[in-house]
Write an enzyme that holds these catalytic residues in place. Structure first.
Site: not given
Length: 352
Positions: A153-154, A179, A273, A276
């Site tokens: 993600s991030t 993401h 973050m 997930d």
């Protein structure tokens, strides 16, 4: 746009808006004067575009930057480049397709303020056009039944480029959920393809998992799963509600790989973050898969890997620089494969 950004942030008691700027020239002086913890930056600005200004920030005054981008192909390409240069993350400008896109901005600002900036002063990331291959790839012959699943993600754009640029052209099939807004994943897949020896593309429903191919989950509307089909597993794009707060969800991908590939799979959870992917990675490990998590020191956000580690889903934590070599080592063929055939092996695992 400044008014919309201000309204999105002003309701959060943990965030103080210390200044605003109309263009890069004004922003330069404002940043020097106010020394903000986080900067939000538009890509399209008068006098100097956001990419040029971002490069100067990361080189001269490294600061967490969140990009505000349009949901267009051109905007997506620019945003991917911004993330490579060192932007913390991105949000899309509100549109008819996503009028509430700025609702996640406060969460991103808080995370950016708390995350140490993983950049060396004087260095802006500019990946080489010719991807180097990890040393462990010498004389590499993969186990033809292996499959690698990666979630991020991030910070994932930089992390995935770092890993994929080190993977050999004949690597096992790799499925990735990152993401990212819907329009951005196609541009990111194209960027990864240019920087990697394996062939990288957005996953399509029904794609057969093949050696030397990397499949990136399209953003936005579907989850990516791996399912059985014929002689090789296939990609399936499944519509549905968000899972673990996301669509596509890393948990959905990992659970499907645990079911279809079991001990022939390798799961990797990278910077991001939230949580997930943690439960899905645990399912993979319980099914016999080898599992790897990015360590705290090399993460932009040590969120998803931390939760996975605390759950016992991570077999080994590694710095980002060591993950590609580990994947090559874990998927290297060590013996002559049996003659019963790949499809029978996957069918046996799936039935278990």
């Amino acid at each position: 746009m400044r008014l919309l950004v201000r309204n999105a942030l002003s309701g959060d008691p943990q965030i103080q808006i210390v200044g605003e700027a109309r263009d890069a020239l004004e922003a330069r002086d404002t940043i020097k004067e106010l020394n903000p913890d986080v900067v939000t930056l538009d890509i399209e600005m008068p006098n100097m575009n956001g990419l040029d200004f971002l490069e100067k920030i990361m080189r001269l005054r490294p600061t967490p930057v969140i990009m505000v981008s349009t949901l267009t192909s051109r905007g997506a390409t620019a945003t991917i480049r911004a993330l490579e240069l060192g932007a913390f993350d991105c949000v899309c400008k509100p549109s008819d397709a996503d009028p509430n896109s700025l609702t996640r901005l406060p969460e991103l600002v808080r995370a950016a303020a708390q995350s140490p900036l993983k950049r060396r002063i004087g260095e802006a990331r500019a990946p080489q056009t010719a991807a180097p291959v990890a040393k462990a790839a010498n004389a590499y012959r993969p186990d033809s039944r292996s499959v690698i699943a990666i979630g991020s993600s991030t910070g994932g754009v930089e992390a995935l480029i770092a890993v994929m640029s080190q993977m050999p052209a004949n690597c096992p099939p790799i499925v990735i959920t990152q993401h990212m807004p819907q329009t951005f994943t196609k541009s990111f897949a194209e960027r990864l393809d240019r920087l990697s020896q394996p062939t990288v593309s957005e996953a399509c429903d029904g794609d057969v998992l093949e050696q030397g191919r990397v499949y990136l989950a399209p953003g936005g509307t579907h989850h990516l799963e791996v399912v059985s089909g014929g002689t090789r597993p296939r990609c399936r794009l499944r519509a549905g509600d968000t899972v673990s707060g996301h669509r596509p969800s890393v948990d959905v991908l990992f659970h499907s790989v645990a079911k279809i590939a079991g001990p022939r799979a390798v799961g990797v959870i990278l910077t991001g973050m939230g949580r997930d992917g943690a439960e899905g990675l645990l399912a993979m490990r319980k099914a016999g898969a080898r599992t790897v998590g990015q360590d705290a020191a090399s993460c932009i956000v040590y969120g998803m890997p931390k939760v996975a580690f605390e759950l016992g889903a991570v077999e080994k934590q590694l710095p980002l620089s060591g993950i590609a070599n580990e994947l090559i080592s874990l998927t290297r063929s060590t013996h002559q494969e049996k003659t019963h055939g790949v499809s029978e092996e996957y069918a046996r695992i799936d039935r278990r």
